[in-house]
Design an enzyme around this catalytic site. Sequence first.
Site, PDB file in Angstrom:
ATOM      1  N   PRO A 273       0.849  -1.453  -0.111  1.00 49.55           N
ATOM      2  CG  PRO A 273       0.078  -1.034   3.006  1.00 49.55           C
ATOM      3  CD  PRO A 273       0.622  -2.229   0.884  1.00 49.55           C
ATOM      4  N   GLY A 275       3.402   2.849   2.565  1.00 46.94           N
ATOM      5  CA  GLY A 275       4.060   3.219   3.543  1.00 46.94           C
ATOM      6  C   GLY A 275       5.594   3.651   3.282  1.00 46.94           C
ATOM      7  CG  ASP A 321       5.564 -11.973 -11.182  1.00 44.15           C
ATOM      8  OD1 ASP A 321       6.339 -11.451 -10.556  1.00 44.15           O
ATOM      9  OD2 ASP A 321       5.763 -13.207 -11.733  1.00 44.15           O
ATOM     10  CG  ASP A 336       8.381  -5.104   3.270  1.00 41.54           C
ATOM     11  OD1 ASP A 336       8.991  -5.401   4.111  1.00 41.54           O
ATOM     12  OD2 ASP A 336       7.785  -4.230   3.528  1.00 41.54           O
ATOM     13  CB  CYS A 389       5.867  -7.290   9.194  1.00 43.79           C
ATOM     14  SG  CYS A 389       4.141  -8.098   7.947  1.00 43.79           S
TER      15      CYS A 389
END
Length: 457
Positions: A273, A275, A321, A336, A389
Site C-alpha cells: 500500500p 507506506g 509480477d 519487503d 513483518c
Amino acid sequence: MAKQAPAAPSVADPARLTAYHVLARADAGHRINDALYQGLSGAELSDRERRFVTELVMGTTRMRRRLDADLARCYRGRYGRIESGVKRLLRLGAYQLLFMDGVPAHAALNTTVELAQAVRLARASGIVNGVLRQLTRQPPPGKLPATASTSALADAFSHPEWLVERWQERLGREQAMSLMAWNNRPPTIWLRLRANLQKRQRLAQLAGESGTTLQPHPLLSNYVTATPSPAPLLIPEVLQEGLFIVQDPSSGAVVQAVDPQPGETIIDLCAGPGGKTAALADSVGPHGRILAYERDNRRIGMLRDTLNRLGLDNVDIFPGDATARELPPADKILVDTPCTGTGVMSRRADLRWRRQPEHLAELAALQLSLLTYAAGQLRPGGILVYATCSLEPEENWNLVETFQGRQPQFGLLPLPEGVPRSWQDGNGALCSFPPQHEVDGMFAVRLKDMSSGDAAS
C-alpha cells in the site's frame, strides 16, 4: 381473510447494526479492514459512533476464541451448532459485557436483543438474552495456573492453538503470553512527519487548534503519537494536506536500513500500500526515483492514493509480477516480502485466524524466490535489503542463511546509524519484538555482493 403483512424489523442502534454487518462480511471471507472500510463508507454515523464500531468490530474479531469459550460455558447445548448469525450476535454482546468498560451491562443486553430483531433473528432473542444474562453472572477469570494447557492458554489469550504451541516452544511461556497480550491491545497509531518544515509547522498549528498533543517517539523523532486521540488529525480534510502518513516506527526502521540518499534510484520490489515507498520517495528527493512494483490491484490503488495525497511524483509504479521482467539498474533494492505477519497481529485483527501452519513453508519458498531474483538483478556495488513483518525464524534468519548458503558471495553489512541499536539482535539484523520495544515486529538485514570489489557500504 387478508394475508397479514410480515412484521417490520425493529429499529436497532445504527452503530451496532453496522458492526453486525461488517462482521457478517468478514465471516463471508472478506478481510476485516476491507469489510470495516466498506461498512463505514456506507453508514451515516457520527465520529463517536465510527470509533465505537471500529472498537467493537476489531475487538470482537481479536477476542473471538475467548468469547466463544465463555459463551459456550453459558449455553445449554452444543454451542458449535448455533447458526452463524446468532453466534455473531452473542459475540458482539459478550465483547461489550466483558471488554468495553463504557458500556453498561443492561445496555449491552438490551441493544443485542434489539439487534437480533433488526437482523431478522427475533426467534433467537430468548437465547441471546438468556446466554448473555448468564454470562453476566459468571465470576471474573482468575490467574491462569502455571500448568494451564495450550488449549486453555489459547482460550484465555484468544489465539489459535498452533501459534500458542509454537511460540511457547520457541519463546518460552512468559514471552509467548506477553506477545499474545500485546496482540490483544488496540494498536498505537503513529504518524510519520514529513521533513518539510512548513508541513511540520502546519501540523503543529492544526494540533494546537484541535487540542491535540503530539508526542515524539523516544528513538525516532520523526514519528509522533497524538493524544487524547489522533482522530481530529485523521479527518479527510487534514489527510489531504499530506502533512504526515500513518506508519509504525518499526516500518521507518526498515526504511532506515535501506539508508536512502538524495538522488538515488531505489527499487521497492513488493511496494504494497506504499507506506515505505513514500518514506523512500521523501528521502531520495526530487532528483531521485523510486521504482515500485506491486501485483495486487487493490494495493496499487492504495499506493496511488498515498502518493497523490503526499504530492510525491518521483515514484514510477509497475503493476504485475516483478519477477517476470528484467529490472532496471538501481542503487538499492528493498525486498519487503509477503509474510505471515506475526509481527503485526495487533494491527491486523483477523490475521491470527487466517494464518495456518502450512503458510510458513509456502511463504518461505516465495520469499527465497523473491530474494534470489532480486540478487540476480542487483547492479555491481548495489545494496539489497531483505525485510519481513514476521517473528518466525523460517521467514527471517533461516531464510537468509539458506540464501547465503546458495549465494555465499553475499555478505551482511551493518545497519546504518538510523536504525535503533536496541532493536537489533546480536547478528546485526533489525529484529523488533512488540512487547519489548512497543512497536510492530520487523526483521531486516542488509546484504551486498562482496565479490563486486566494493565491500564497504
